[in-house]
Scaffold this motif. Structure first.
Motif, short mmCIF file in Angstrom:
data_model
loop_
_atom_site.label_atom_id
_atom_site.label_comp_id
_atom_site.label_asym_id
_atom_site.label_seq_id
_atom_site.Cartn_x
_atom_site.Cartn_y
_atom_site.Cartn_z
N GLN A 1 -29.81 19.04 29.51
CA GLN A 1 -29.43 17.81 30.20
C GLN A 1 -27.95 17.73 30.54
O GLN A 1 -27.56 17.05 31.49
CB GLN A 1 -29.82 16.61 29.33
N SER B 1 -33.70 9.17 32.13
CA SER B 1 -32.40 9.70 32.56
C SER B 1 -31.28 8.68 32.38
O SER B 1 -30.11 9.04 32.30
CB SER B 1 -32.46 10.15 34.02
N PHE C 1 -35.66 14.91 30.76
CA PHE C 1 -34.73 13.84 30.40
C PHE C 1 -35.10 13.15 29.09
O PHE C 1 -34.43 12.19 28.68
CB PHE C 1 -34.66 12.81 31.53
#
Length: 558
Positions: free
Chosen positions: A122, A255, A304
């Motif tokens: 990420q 996210s 995410f």
């Protein structure tokens, strides 16, 4: 072993993306999040079926990836050399390891636990792109080659076999399929596991556990899909349904730092996942299959940090805070907010033998799996919307002729113009307006149908063995049991569509009015096809799912 002697029959054009070599600088960045360790010849780093699987980068030496078959047999999948790394899509979900990883040349590796691997994925865009692409392409190769930890023994004459194949396919799980009717060696396998033909279909997990005619929950348990899911923690958001709108909400919510859990009954992707080809979705000028599009979104959500729970939402307890979502096993999962994205199902025609032929000639999706049963034959597509048009064009590639049965006078009011033009220009597609199916006939499999023109009352009988139903929409809201306000057709009312009496009946407790997509209960939203007044398009469903997240943030701050 070098890349040219891999165990799998690989797609050559993708081999550098499937097994990329990391640069020393990239390896150095990855080592900052892990630790260097020495590995010995013959050391097993990962065992098939293991949970909490670590991630390895080979600095020196070699690691072979194997599929164990029984106690003595192993099938080589690939060998990772210097600069390469282990893992595939299960690294994203935290599910069990599909294969064994064993050292064939001693050396040094960098080891990261899954938590640090996900953080790297990420936070480092360059390395994240390399890992994601490799994980996804490796899974595609495994699915294509039918190489995994599962063997399905079934029959073309078994509807349940079809449904299990669909469940595994839509969940992206690789499996080896053996057909009782076509494989002369299958009897030896049946004898080894003491299975008789009447037990079909049978699922064999990791060469050990044998399930006879399993339901989806048994398959889920067998494959360990939900083992890593914490069912007691209070979530920021539970999303019920993993179609385009639910997956969009999961991507945007996770996210942006929300603790997101997605509940999906069985087939991620919803109706869109059963679409053969979507050509009017922004950014895909050559089109994309619904399954491919939603599979990408599925992996993106997991990248995410969203968790996917394969289970059925049975009840929404809406009489207190936090809200409680009860699943089919009885577990009660608490959450601060909810997004309902359960979509709608194609309306089932009122035909006497319909259920008998579902999966045996009657289908509610047109993907590669269904198309295999009707090569060179005549088929029927029921419906006049875009999904029906996409299915007709897709099936015309392999079928002898496609009959479109349309209740109305034509397609102009219900289908996009580009699809209408293709249907009109395709000599293999015949449109029958003002026409509905009257009867289905056959033995084990559908063998013939009768349809009638509602204007002329003329009835025709045809020996057609495959019917694709893509008409109408029935919302998946029965499980809500009066918890929130619905319209007259059972779709969920949201935002400005909620009348004062709707809010009074439920007891709306806030001074503000409901946000867009918010239902008659604060903090519970509805998006996509299940929502009253929604536009039945993939793009609009994705938009609703993403926009709802902005309101979720506001609710969480209240």
């Amino acid at each position: 072993m070098n890349n040219n002697s891999r165990g799998l029959p690989l797609t050559r054009s993708h081999i550098e993306q499937i097994f990329p070599k990391l640069t020393p600088e990239q390896i150095g960045r990855m080592q900052e999040r892990g630790h260097l360790r020495r590995v010995k010849l013959g050391e097993v780093l990962v065992e098939q079926g293991a949970s909490n699987v670590p991630f390895f980068i080979v600095v020196s030496g070699e690691i072979e990836i194997l599929r164990p078959s029984g106690s003595a047999t192993e099938t080589l999948i690939t060998v990772h050399g210097s600069g390469e790394f282990t893992g595939e899509v299960n690294m994203l979900s935290g599910r069990r390891a599909l294969f064994r990883a064993r050292v064939t040349k001693p050396g040094n590796v960098i080891e990261l636990d899954r938590q640090h691997m996900m953080a790297l994925l990420q936070s480092d865009a360059e390395i994240g792109d390399i890992l994601m692409r490799a994980f996804i392409l490796r899974r595609v190769e495994l699915v294509t080659a039918g190489v995994g930890d599962v063997v399905l023994i079934g029959s073309v004459n078994s509807a349940r076999t079809f449904h299990i194949k669909e469940f595994l396919m839509r969940n992206g799980h690789p499996y080896n399929y053996i057909d009782l009717e076509r494989d002369p060696e299958v009897q030896n396998l049946l004898d080894n596991f003491h299975i008789v033909a009447s037990d079909i279909p049978v699922l064999i997990c990791q060469g050990k556990l044998v399930l006879q005619n399993p339901n989806n929950q048994q398959i889920t348990d067998c494959l360990g899909f939900n083992e890593q899911i914490n069912q007691t923690a209070v979530r920021d958001l539970i999303i019920i349904g993993a179609g385009p709108s639910g997956l969009a909400a999961a991507v945007y919510g996770a996210s942006e730092g929300l603790d997101v859990l997605v509940l999906e009954t069985s087939l991620p992707g919803g109706q869109a996942g059963s679409s053969s080809r979507i050509e009017n979705y922004l950014g895909f000028p050559t089109g994309i299959s619904g399954q491919e599009l939603t599979a990408r979104a599925y992996n993106q959500a997991q990248k995410f940090g969203a968790e996917i729970f394969i289970t059925k939402g049975r009840r929404l307890a809406c009489d207190g805070k936090p809200y409680i979502v009860e699943n089919e096993s009885g577990a009660q999962i608490p959450t601060r907010t909810v997004i309902i994205a359960t979509g709608a199902e194609y309306r089932r025609p009122r035909l006497t033998n319909l259920q008998r032929f579902e999966g045996m000639g009657v289908y509610y999706g047109a993907t590669f799996l269904e198309s295999q049963s009707c090569k060179g034959e005549e088929v029927i597509v029921i419906g006049g919307g875009n999904s029906a048009g996409q299915a007709a064009i897709f099936l015309a590639d392999s079928a002898k002729r496609v009959h479109m049965l349309i209740r109305s006078a034509g397609l102009a009011e219900t289908m996009s113009r580009y699809l209408i033009r293709r249907i009109e220009d395709n000599p293999k597609i015949v449109s029958h307006t003002h026409t509905e199916i009257m009867t289905l006939e056959g033995g084990i499999h559908l063998e013939s149908v009768q349809w009638q023109n509602s204007i002329t009352k003329e009835i025709e009988k045809h020996k057609i063995k495959n019917v694709f139903v893509m008409a109408g929409a029935t919302p998946n809201t029965a499980w809500l049991d009066g918890c929130i306000a619905l319209d007259s057709k059972g779709f969920i009312k949201t935002g400005s569509d909620l009348l004062p009496e709707n809010l009074t009946a439920i007891g709306w407790p806030l001074a503000r009015q409901p946000y867009s997509f918010e239902t008659s209960l604060p903090g519970i939203f509805a998006v996509g096809d299940v929502r009253s007044g929604s536009i039945k398009r993939v793009a609009s469903a994705v938009g609703e799912g993403s926009v709802a997240i902005s309101f979720i943030h506001q609710v969480l701050q209240e």
